[in-house]
Design an enzyme around this catalytic site. Structure first.
Site, PDB file in Angstrom:
ATOM      1  N   ASP A 333       0.825  -1.211   0.000  1.00  0.00           N
ATOM      2  CA  ASP A 333       0.000   0.000   0.000  1.00  0.00           C
ATOM      3  C   ASP A 333       0.861   1.263   0.000  1.00  0.00           C
ATOM      4  OD1 ASP A 333      -2.322   1.475  -0.164  1.00  0.00           O
ATOM      5  OD2 ASP A 333      -2.636   1.535   2.003  1.00  0.00           O
ATOM      6  N   CYS A 633     -14.509   0.275  11.828  1.00  0.00           N
ATOM      7  CA  CYS A 633     -15.216   1.443  12.378  1.00  0.00           C
ATOM      8  C   CYS A 633     -15.509   1.279  13.880  1.00  0.00           C
ATOM      9  CB  CYS A 633     -16.533   1.656  11.642  1.00  0.00           C
ATOM     10  SG  CYS A 633     -16.319   2.187   9.937  1.00  0.00           S
ATOM     11  N   HIS A 634     -15.953   0.082  14.266  1.00  0.00           N
ATOM     12  CA  HIS A 634     -16.433  -0.080  15.642  1.00  0.00           C
ATOM     13  C   HIS A 634     -15.364  -0.600  16.591  1.00  0.00           C
ATOM     14  CE1 HIS A 634     -20.556   1.002  14.732  1.00  0.00           C
ATOM     15  NE2 HIS A 634     -20.466   0.279  13.640  1.00  0.00           N
TER      16      HIS A 634
HETATM   17 CA    CA Z   1      -3.768   3.017  -0.757  1.00  0.00          CA
END
Ligand code: CA
Length: 736
Positions: A333, A633-634
């Site tokens: 990434d 998210c949680h």
């Molecule tokens: Ca990315």
């Protein structure tokens, strides 16, 4: 039965009245016959002559060079201690705030989460207008890292805004009325726009995010006056059977294998776009591909052009000129989308016109801006382990073979430094030509990566890495030690070495701004302050508690002889788990006396779970499924560390029907909690509920941990520095 509010997306109190300083001037005192002010009247000549417009901040990086340097020095090392709040303007959304405020002719334009735009009068803090593009709450599911927006471009009386759902909108700078609107993306695909448009010679440049979701990236140029598409340049090649758009796509296809087009290719240019006025080139930083492991995305040891590149295109035609690929075989990434800054440096006694990038991959690159020739590349954080160095002759990284987890096999992973979040990501850096230093908001840490074809594609993202197997790697004998550090680094780009640093103990430093006053301004996510440092040695000269994390880049400008510094406060998921998020524009000046209102503690939550249910198999499946689909998210392990609800406290746990109506039927989709109908079965949802119920019982028995424990521990208003309980793991940095 009580239905809990699942997402706080639109729930904040709207408070538009800004607190004014002592020298207020109401716009109403103008004569009714006075001519309308020429709001936002930036043209090419003014932007090109930005140094003659020293008092303005007309583009996201102030000038085309994206140096984020201001020649202003009324606020300087001698008097910055007297800096105070002039006024603030509250936003009506408490999601992440990443926008750099633009100032033209006494008006400041700032965007917020959900792509909303506010225009304030600088001298008074008066809200002149605001605009909400009404992005559907459901579009949030198409974003990896919150529903953010990084700002606008201004040109000849118009303000240009990219919206989360892929629109480019031109508004009248004076009234906020829409002049034109263009859909820049295919709305049937999960594209999003979070970056700021750039404008040059009558063209608006805009990219998009979405590589993780399986989209094909491109840069577009629109006619600034009409909104007509002028040119478009794709970053990854499409299906060869459909023919190629240009020669570069045909050549690029030779660097791909398998049927890459089926997952989109990727490469979305979601942040850096730099127009270089000297060469008349647009330099664009391109994103990663999906799935992440190169051998799964594109079998055959391919480099995958033009992923993770800096690409130079002719501004008027979009014709390709050069590229430099920072991360071939991209699998970590390591997008190449970080800010591209233009400067004139003297390197080895020779004046060079360069483009600089502090890459996610940990190397600081200096390239010839006209040719793309690699002049130097050195790591700016320690421990970078995916490559040993960069060969300056070929420009190719000397890869660590062990880091190629995409090749080494399905089960054999690698703990990589830096993380997919990057040694430096979108958070703006700045270059001060007077000190010759680049101020980098840097992070450094470890991240375990294990390739997995079928595993772990959370929330529709095509990552093909196993987080479960990955994090288990830390427990293996001899495994690399887990760490996560944040810094402000002053970097000498000529000699490629660090000059000074400020350490933040795992906390994210926000974007930087530097000035001729000898200063560097920077916010911080965990320390929740906005601070000024000496540009030459990093000495901290001033700070102010901001009640919330600050990650956005600041700007500075002068109106009627007074210098202001502005920054958007409010940090995104994962960055604000120490307190509530008070999202607002903060504007400072010397002697400012405005005060922020007292903080408000959220109401105490009550654990009230139904009896436990489910076999150990159901519970185990529930834990896996929760962590894949809900944890982002949680909170991982079922305890929230962010602004999303801690589901252990949810009233919906008491009813399988209500739980189903939210997770499957999308009962709260308007708030951003979308339906998971296409991703989860009835059995999945049942197992998630069983798992969260068991976590709720654990919390009753052993205490809540995480955010809830923080709230219980704290008393009174938010302190400037949060204390981390010993049992709390650092929240992983979300990447982009
Ligand atoms: Ca990315």
């Amino acid at each position: 039965m009580r239905i809990p509010i699942i997402a706080a997306a639109c729930a904040a109190v709207l408070c538009l009245a800004a607190c004014a300083g002592s020298d207020t001037r109401s716009a109403d005192t103008r004569s009714p016959n006075a001519p309308a002010p020429a709001y936002g009247n930036v043209d090419a000549k003014r932007l090109l002559a930005a140094d003659q417009n020293a008092g303005q901040w007309m583009s996201t990086g102030r000038t085309y060079s994206e140096q984020r340097f201001s020649p202003l020095k009324r606020i300087n090392t001698d008097n910055v201690a007297q800096l105070g709040l002039a006024w603030y303007g509250d936003f009506d959304t408490n999601r992440g705030q990443e926008s750099t405020p633009i100032e033209v002719d006494g008006i400041v334009y700032v965007t917020t989460a959900w792509s909303k735009l506010y225009a304030y009068e600088v001298k008074t803090g008066k809200l002149l207008w605001r605009y909400d593009p009404q992005v559907p709450g459901t579009w949030g599911v198409n974003t990896c890292c919150d529903v953010v927006n990084r700002g606008v471009a201004v040109w000849k009386g118009k303000v240009y805004l990219g919206t989360l759902d892929g629109r480019l909108i031109a508004l009248d700078a004076g009234s906020g009325k829409v002049v034109w609107e263009a859909q820049t993306t295919d709305k049937t695909k999960p594209y999003s726009i979070t970056g700021a448009p750039r404008v040059e010679q009558g063209k608006v440049f805009i990219g998009q995010a979405g590589s993780e979701f399986g989209t094909r990236g491109y840069l577009s140029a629109y006619d600034a006056a009409t909104g007509k598409l002028d040119w478009r340049w794709y970053i990854s090649p499409g299906n060869p059977a459909d023919g190629f758009e240009n020669k570069q796509m045909e050549l690029a296809a030779k660097t791909w294998g398998g049927e890459w087009w089926k997952t989109g290719g990727g490469g979305g240019p979601w942040d850096a776009i730099t127009y270089d006025q000297t060469t008349d080139l647009v330099l664009v930083g391109t994103g990663n591909g999906a799935p992440w492991p190169a051998e799964i995305r594109s079998p055959g040891n391919n480099t995958n052009l033009y992923l993770s590149c800096i690409v130079a295109l002719r501004a008027d035609t979009g014709e390709y000129v050069w590229h430099y690929q920072t991360t071939p075989h991209e699998s970590w990434d390591y997008d190449g989308t970080q800010q591209i800054t233009i400067a004139d440096l003297v390197i080895k006694g020779k004046k060079r016109h360069v483009a600089m990038q502090a890459s996610k991959n940990g190397f600081f690159y200096v390239l010839d801006a006209k040719t793309g020739e690699l002049l130097s590349a050195e790591p700016f954080v320690k421990g970078v382990n995916w490559a040993f160095n960069i060969d300056l002759k070929t420009g190719i990284p000397d890869f660590n073979p062990a880091a190629r987890y995409d090749k080494t096999g399905n089960e054999k992973g690698f703990i990589v430094v830096p993380t997919p979040g990057g040694a430096h990501s979108w958070h703006p850096m700045s270059y001060n030509p007077e000190t010759g230093l680049v101020y980098i908001p840097a992070m450094n840490g470890t991240y375990p990566m294990v390739a997995a074809r079928e595993d772990d594609n959370p929330m529709g993202q095509k990552l093909s890495i196993s987080m479960r197997k990955g994090f288990a790697m830390y427990d293996q004998p001899g495994a690399a030690k887990r760490f996560n550090e944040g810094y402000l680094i002053a970097w000498d780009p000529v000699n490629q070495k660090e000059v000074w640093r400020v350490s933040f103990d795992g906390s994210r430093g926000g974007g930087t701004l530097t000035t001729a006053g000898g200063l560097v301004f920077q916010g911080n996510s965990k320390n929740q302050e906005f601070a000024a440092y000496r540009a030459d040695n990093g000495q901290k000269l001033w700070s102010m508690p901001a009640q919330t994390g600050i990650v956005a880049g600041a700007s500075t400008f002068e109106v009627d002889g007074e210098q202001y510094v502005a920054v958007a406060a409010g940090s995104r998921i994962g960055g604000n788990y120490y307190s509530s998020n008070y999202s607002r524009l903060l504007v400072f000046k010397l002697g400012g006396t405005a005060k922020l209102p007292p903080t408000v503690e959220p109401p105490a939550q009550v654990l009230n779970p139904p009896p436990q249910f489910g076999t150990p198999e159901v519970m185990s499946h529930g834990a896996d499924t929760y962590n894949r689909f809900c944890g982002t998210c949680h909170g991982t392990d079922g305890q929230s560390r962010g602004l999303f609800p801690d589901l252990r406290y949810s009233g919906a746990l008491n009813s399988a029907e209500v739980f189903h109506s939210i997770v499957i039927d999308g009962a709260l989709s308007a708030n951003g909690m979308v339906s998971f109908k296409t991703a989860l079965t009835e059995a999945d949802v049942n197992s998630i509920r069983a798992y969260v119920v068991s976590r709720s019982h654990d919390a009753v028995k052993n205490g809540p941990g995480g955010m809830a424990a923080m709230q219980q521990q704290r008393s009174g208003p938010a302190s400037a520095t949060g204390t981390k309980p010993a049992d709390q793991k650092a929240a992983p940095e979300a990447s982009h």
